[in-house]
Design a protein around this motif. Structure first.
Motif: not given
Ligand SMILES: Cc1cc2nc3c(=O)[nH]c(=O)nc-3n(C[C@H](O)[C@H](O)[C@H](O)COP(=O)(O)OP(=O)(O)OC[C@H]3O[C@@H](n4cnc5c(N)ncnc54)[C@H](O)[C@@H]3O)c2cc1C
Lengths: 256, 323
Positions: A143, A145, A158-166, A179, B193, B255-257
């Motif tokens: 995932l 970006l 990296r994309e995480l769920e619900e608008g979070w990243f890492q 992604q 983040f 799911s990502s929003g």
């Protein structure tokens, strides 16, 4: 950097699909085909990395004859050479079977980086890249970006769920599954399309690779999905349907 | 024979989707045969939470190198667990981003292939999963004797169904300490983040008009914005619209929003891929406008108009204003 991008040709998103006789797969006879969208983003990321750091971009795709057109498209966008694993029975292989084919041609290339899309738009398994990393003995991240080259290797977003990243740091060689949406896709230029014609494209048959067809998981049957709700379709002209909808939303659903 | 259910932790608790996976596991074996796996650097509280669910046993797979999550750490630890208790027959997991990240590699290490994102289990067992972004569904079977890995789509099985099972008392808890070496962990993840500004609150909107790729170009957005305004609705979008930068990420549903549950959700030119549906299918009333009568969005819609949005949306805006 030497980068291998594994791409898949899939039915065009807007093409109507029909279940083939026998119910095992869709009727492919007059489908249009396209490059799987996340794979297109993987290719774009590879091309941008090459522009920044130099190196080579090699595209690999498995599938029947028609797949050559998608490899050519990647070459026209700027990939340096193509590898086509010619296989007419890809559908009979499970994700491990397909990853084994890809691993067999990628391993001898000894790439610094292998990129794939995170999943295909047709089977949607989302596994091929991760299995490929395991087979090649490479660290992986999914995932992704955005990819940045660092002194130690890579820093990826990296994309995480619900608008979070890492962000993840890792050394090379490595494998990433990309992604959609992290970069802007380029179009092939006329010049690119011309040049692609003279670029190297090697075809190997799946049989030559000597990887037997022994699926652990099989797709038995396909069907139209079950409906979860019964939808009231409002028909008539646009004006009539709109008026009927407003009426329903007011008196039946009571949301207006 | 061993049957493992791997639980996923989020914010110190076990994620609900893990219990949905347990409900799915009950379709494959009696509750008493299921071993739940709590994995991480500190698992005592998770295991205690799990012990009250209808299952046979809980095993804590604990090691300091299992926090933060890495694919290398989780794969190595679970591989050791499954090998130690062979023959493992079933491994059931919730289909989360984390499971997508390691389970295919773990299954491969055992010569297996994950049957991922499963939405149904029928006798056989035959596993159902979506194909072509939800436009079709496929029936899958596992062949051979090795362990069968299955991951379960969020929302496909009902965690409430578990309450019907009476539990004699808390299930026994065991500890399994995997042998892990720092050199095995080849990735170094940062803390999570967020990026997008939070200026709209889609979560509390009563009405939402959501626009998808059917709108074709940013120039056409005023068409749906006018409908949203006439309805007194917030404007939201599917992922490709936000990816293209036509609307900000904070307006993305899925799911990502954001996850939303307004009284009215009106989807315009959205196909209804599962990653979109998970973010909106709890809406009280769902309306879809799409030119494709077979678009999966119609599977969850209460009302639908099959037609060209460029004709239907202006007509609807007029009808709302007139009404
Ligand atoms: C890990 C992951 C996370 C994801 N997260 C999200 C997420 O948070 N949110 C999200 O939305 N997606 C998410 N996606 C992407 C998702 O899988 C779909 O690709 C996406 O939702 C498709 O968006 P769409 O429906 O707008 O586009 P499409 O699937 O392209 O659908 C467009 C629709 O418009 C219709 N249409 C076209 N022209 C017209 C017209 N003139 N009139 C009427 N109808 C028309 C078509 O029939 C079609 O149904 C995620 C994917 C992955 C893999």
């Amino acid at each position: 950097m030497k980068i291998v991008v594994a791409i898949k040709q899939v039915p065009n998103r807007d093409a109507p699909v029909r279940i083939a006789a026998g119910g095992k797969w869709i009727d492919e006879s007059d489908l249009e085909w396209a490059m799987n969208e996340p794979d297109a983003h993987a290719l774009e990321e590879a091309l941008q990395l090459k522009e920044q750091h130099g190196g080579e971009v090699i595209v690999v795709s498995a599938g029947p004859e028609r797949v050559a057109a998608t490899i050519r498209e990647a070459l026209a966008k700027g990939a340096d050479r193509g590898l086509h694993i010619v296989s007419d029975d890809l559908g009979a292989r499970d994700a491990l079977g397909v990853a084994r084919l890809l691993a067999a041609v990628i391993k001898p290339e000894n790439p610094d980086l292998v990129l794939t899309g995170l999943q295909s738009e047709d089977l949607g398994l989302g596994q091929t890249g991760v299995i490929l990393a395991e087979l090649l003995g490479l660290p992986h991240a999914t995932l992704i970006l955005h990819v940045e080259k660092t002194d130690a290797g890579l820093k990826v977003k990296r994309e995480l769920e619900e608008g979070w990243f890492q962000s993840i740091d890792m050394s090379l060689p490595a494998l990433l599954t990309m992604q959609s949406g992290g970069n802007k896709l380029r179009y092939a230029t006329l010049m690119g399309i011309k040049r692609a014609k003279s670029k190297e494209m090697r075809a190997v048959s799946a049989a030559e690779l000597g990887i037997e067809l022994a699926p652990v998981v099989t797709l038995e049957q396909i069907s139209a999905p079950k409906k979860q709700k019964s939808t009231q379709i409002l028909s008539g002209s646009a004006k009539e349907a709109a008026a009927a909808l407003v009426e329903k939303l007011k008196t039946e659903a009571r949301v207006l | 024979m061993s049957f493992f259910l791997v639980l996923e932790e989020r914010g110190g608790h076990i994620e609900r989707v893990s219990w949905e996976a347990l409900a799915a596991a009950h379709r494959l074996a009696p509750a008493g045969e299921i071993t739940a796996v709590a994995i991480g650097a500190e698992t005592a509280a998770l295991a205690a939470e799990a012990a009250h669910k209808p299952l046979g046993k809980v095993v804590r797979v604990e090691h300091p190198l299992l926090a933060p999550y890495t694919s290398d750490g989780f794969s190595a630890a679970l591989y050791q667990l499954f090998q130690s208790q062979s023959p493992t027959q079933w491994v059931v997991l919730p289909h989360t981003y984390q499971v997508r990240d390691y389970a295919p590699a773990l299954a491969c290490r055992m010569g297996q292939v994950l049957i991922g994102d499963v939405t149904g289990i029928e006798d056989g067992p035959v596993f159902t999963r979506q194909l072509l972004q939800g436009r079709l569904s496929g029936s899958y079977r596992h062949r051979g004797n090795g362990p069968c890995f299955v991951s379960v789509q969020a929302g496909a099985f009902r965690a409430e169904a578990l309450n019907a099972h009476a539990n004699a008392g808390p299930a026994p808890i065991e500890i399994f300490t995997p042998a892990l070496d720092p050199a095995q962990i080849r990735t170094r993840p940062s803390e999570p983040f967020r990026e997008s500004a939070q200026t709209v609150d889609l979560g509390s909107a009563q009405r939402i008009v959501s626009v998808g790729r059917g709108i074709k170009a940013a120039e056409n957005l005023p068409l749906v914005a006018a409908l949203a305004q006439a309805l007194g609705a917030e404007l939201a979008a599917s992922r490709p619209i936000c990816d293209n930068g036509w609307l900000p990420l904070e307006r993305q549903v899925g799911s990502s929003g954001h996850t939303v549950a307004p009284r009215l959700y009106l989807a315009v030119g959205i196909s209804g891929a599962i990653q979109h549906l998970v973010g909106m299918k709890g809406s009280a009333c769902i309306v879809a406008i799409n030119k494709d009568p077979d678009a999966p969005i119609f599977e969850v819609a209460d009302y639908g108009i099959v037609g060209d949005l460029f004709e239907v949306v202006p007509a609807l805006t007029e009808a709302v204003k007139a009404g």
